[in-house]
Design a protein around this motif. Sequence first.
Motif, PDB file in Angstrom:
ATOM      1  N   LYS A 156     -13.978   4.289   7.819  1.00  0.00           N
ATOM      2  CA  LYS A 156     -12.791   5.144   7.694  1.00  0.00           C
ATOM      3  C   LYS A 156     -11.612   4.365   7.105  1.00  0.00           C
ATOM      4  N   ASN A 157     -11.461   3.120   7.521  1.00  0.00           N
ATOM      5  CA  ASN A 157     -10.384   2.309   6.956  1.00  0.00           C
ATOM      6  C   ASN A 157     -10.599   2.068   5.470  1.00  0.00           C
ATOM      7  N   GLU A 158     -11.832   1.763   5.090  1.00  0.00           N
ATOM      8  CA  GLU A 158     -12.140   1.464   3.693  1.00  0.00           C
ATOM      9  C   GLU A 158     -11.902   2.678   2.802  1.00  0.00           C
ATOM     10  N   ILE A 159     -12.331   3.858   3.232  1.00  0.00           N
ATOM     11  CA  ILE A 159     -12.145   5.057   2.410  1.00  0.00           C
ATOM     12  C   ILE A 159     -10.666   5.425   2.340  1.00  0.00           C
ATOM     13  N   PHE A 160      -9.941   5.166   3.427  1.00  0.00           N
ATOM     14  CA  PHE A 160      -8.510   5.470   3.453  1.00  0.00           C
ATOM     15  C   PHE A 160      -7.780   4.577   2.455  1.00  0.00           C
ATOM     16  N   ILE A 161      -8.119   3.290   2.441  1.00  0.00           N
ATOM     17  CA  ILE A 161      -7.499   2.343   1.498  1.00  0.00           C
ATOM     18  C   ILE A 161      -7.855   2.722   0.067  1.00  0.00           C
ATOM     19  N   LEU A 162      -9.130   3.035  -0.177  1.00  0.00           N
ATOM     20  CA  LEU A 162      -9.558   3.409  -1.523  1.00  0.00           C
ATOM     21  C   LEU A 162      -8.841   4.665  -1.999  1.00  0.00           C
ATOM     22  N   LYS A 163      -8.693   5.628  -1.109  1.00  0.00           N
ATOM     23  CA  LYS A 163      -7.981   6.864  -1.454  1.00  0.00           C
ATOM     24  C   LYS A 163      -6.554   6.568  -1.905  1.00  0.00           C
ATOM     25  N   ASN A 170      -4.200   2.402 -11.708  1.00  0.00           N
ATOM     26  CA  ASN A 170      -3.522   1.649 -12.763  1.00  0.00           C
ATOM     27  C   ASN A 170      -2.078   1.293 -12.408  1.00  0.00           C
ATOM     28  N   LYS A 171      -1.718   1.474 -11.153  1.00  0.00           N
ATOM     29  CA  LYS A 171      -0.392   1.073 -10.668  1.00  0.00           C
ATOM     30  C   LYS A 171      -0.569   0.189  -9.435  1.00  0.00           C
ATOM     31  N   VAL A 172       0.280  -0.802  -9.322  1.00  0.00           N
ATOM     32  CA  VAL A 172       0.181  -1.701  -8.179  1.00  0.00           C
ATOM     33  C   VAL A 172       0.621  -0.980  -6.911  1.00  0.00           C
ATOM     34  N   VAL A 173      -0.204  -1.078  -5.872  1.00  0.00           N
ATOM     35  CA  VAL A 173       0.131  -0.536  -4.554  1.00  0.00           C
ATOM     36  C   VAL A 173       0.342  -1.735  -3.633  1.00  0.00           C
ATOM     37  N   SER A 174       1.527  -1.850  -3.075  1.00  0.00           N
ATOM     38  CA  SER A 174       1.849  -3.037  -2.286  1.00  0.00           C
ATOM     39  C   SER A 174       1.106  -3.068  -0.959  1.00  0.00           C
ATOM     40  N   ARG A 175       0.889  -4.263  -0.461  1.00  0.00           N
ATOM     41  CA  ARG A 175       0.253  -4.424   0.856  1.00  0.00           C
ATOM     42  C   ARG A 175       1.124  -3.772   1.929  1.00  0.00           C
ATOM     43  N   GLU A 176       2.430  -3.890   1.774  1.00  0.00           N
ATOM     44  CA  GLU A 176       3.349  -3.322   2.763  1.00  0.00           C
ATOM     45  C   GLU A 176       3.193  -1.803   2.834  1.00  0.00           C
ATOM     46  N   ASN A 192      -3.967  -9.405   8.171  1.00  0.00           N
ATOM     47  CA  ASN A 192      -5.279 -10.027   8.046  1.00  0.00           C
ATOM     48  C   ASN A 192      -6.383  -8.975   7.999  1.00  0.00           C
ATOM     49  N   THR A 193      -6.242  -7.930   8.808  1.00  0.00           N
ATOM     50  CA  THR A 193      -7.249  -6.871   8.822  1.00  0.00           C
ATOM     51  C   THR A 193      -7.291  -6.143   7.482  1.00  0.00           C
ATOM     52  N   LEU A 194      -6.132  -5.977   6.852  1.00  0.00           N
ATOM     53  CA  LEU A 194      -6.102  -5.344   5.538  1.00  0.00           C
ATOM     54  C   LEU A 194      -6.906  -6.169   4.534  1.00  0.00           C
ATOM     55  N   THR A 195      -6.704  -7.481   4.547  1.00  0.00           N
ATOM     56  CA  THR A 195      -7.448  -8.364   3.643  1.00  0.00           C
ATOM     57  C   THR A 195      -8.953  -8.234   3.859  1.00  0.00           C
ATOM     58  N   LYS A 217      -3.112  -8.307  -7.273  1.00  0.00           N
ATOM     59  CA  LYS A 217      -1.927  -8.805  -7.948  1.00  0.00           C
ATOM     60  C   LYS A 217      -1.204  -9.706  -6.953  1.00  0.00           C
ATOM     61  N   VAL A 218      -1.333 -10.992  -7.156  1.00  0.00           N
ATOM     62  CA  VAL A 218      -0.808 -11.973  -6.199  1.00  0.00           C
ATOM     63  C   VAL A 218       0.683 -11.743  -5.950  1.00  0.00           C
ATOM     64  N   GLY A 219       1.015 -11.671  -4.676  1.00  0.00           N
ATOM     65  CA  GLY A 219       2.407 -11.469  -4.291  1.00  0.00           C
ATOM     66  C   GLY A 219       2.888 -10.044  -4.432  1.00  0.00           C
ATOM     67  N   GLN A 220       2.005  -9.139  -4.887  1.00  0.00           N
ATOM     68  CA  GLN A 220       2.411  -7.741  -5.082  1.00  0.00           C
ATOM     69  C   GLN A 220       1.542  -6.770  -4.282  1.00  0.00           C
ATOM     70  N   GLY A 221       0.232  -6.815  -4.547  1.00  0.00           N
ATOM     71  CA  GLY A 221      -0.646  -5.874  -3.842  1.00  0.00           C
ATOM     72  C   GLY A 221      -1.950  -5.698  -4.582  1.00  0.00           C
ATOM     73  N   TYR A 222      -2.441  -4.462  -4.644  1.00  0.00           N
ATOM     74  CA  TYR A 222      -3.724  -4.167  -5.258  1.00  0.00           C
ATOM     75  C   TYR A 222      -3.576  -3.053  -6.277  1.00  0.00           C
ATOM     76  N   ILE A 223      -4.525  -3.010  -7.211  1.00  0.00           N
ATOM     77  CA  ILE A 223      -4.500  -1.968  -8.224  1.00  0.00           C
ATOM     78  C   ILE A 223      -5.920  -1.478  -8.469  1.00  0.00           C
ATOM     79  N   ALA A 224      -6.101  -0.160  -8.446  1.00  0.00           N
ATOM     80  CA  ALA A 224      -7.392   0.448  -8.768  1.00  0.00           C
ATOM     81  C   ALA A 224      -7.424   0.688 -10.276  1.00  0.00           C
ATOM     82  N   ILE A 225      -8.348   0.020 -10.945  1.00  0.00           N
ATOM     83  CA  ILE A 225      -8.416   0.081 -12.399  1.00  0.00           C
ATOM     84  C   ILE A 225      -9.131   1.372 -12.847  1.00  0.00           C
TER      85      ILE A 225
END
Length: 230
Positions: A156-163, A170-176, A192-195, A217-225
């Motif tokens: 559930k966590n993985e699908i929620f993050i992917l969603k 194509n846009k950076v989504v911050s860890r925060e 840590n759990t997010l990582t 994206k180091v220091g920014q977050g993640y991006i779904a290509i």
Amino acid sequence: MLLKILLIEDDATLFKEIKDRLMDWEYEVYGIENFQNIMERFAKVQPDLVIIDIQLPKYDGFHWCRSIREHSNVPIVFLSSRDHPTDMVMSMNLGADDYIQKPFHFEVLIAKIQAILRRVYNYSTTTSDLKVWMGATVDLERNRVSNEKGMIELTKNEIFILKLLIERKNKVVSREYLMNLLWDDQRFISDNTLTVNVNRLRKKLAEIGMENGIETKVGQGYIAIEQVGK
């Protein structure tokens, strides 16, 4: 139908920045032209949510919060550069739904707005249980991703993050931002759990040839290509 937000902010530069970003998320945003007649504007707009600064011309945000609460239970979010604890206590006592201190990360503002709208209006940013991404079908209801190479099952966590990532592909989504929404969704996720969850998600995507789908994206977050035209 787009949800309407009344943004009560007298700093023209900040107002435009917030308005533009909110419009990117498909909200209708209205401002104030006459700060002595805020209630007239409120009555005309009939907003679904109000964002209000504390320091305003003529009367402060607390005054207008009281006035709004006399007529409506519309959600109210305070923005303020003031950091005294009594300001936050005062805003909550007046019936505000949240308090955000300036300067703030826009992703945090969006996360809080979406959380409030979900709670009050049962509003969802997801219009379908099925998403198409990189040629794969993402089934949000069954927690599955499938393509011609196979199918993977996600937690559930993985699908929620992917969603959340593919909604902003194509846009950076911050860890925060991710942690704020996961926390509000009562998943109580730590940094840590997010990582760990993102790493597991990547490994599972690699099983069906989608190992390059999520970038860090180091220091920014993640991006779904998502390649243009795909």
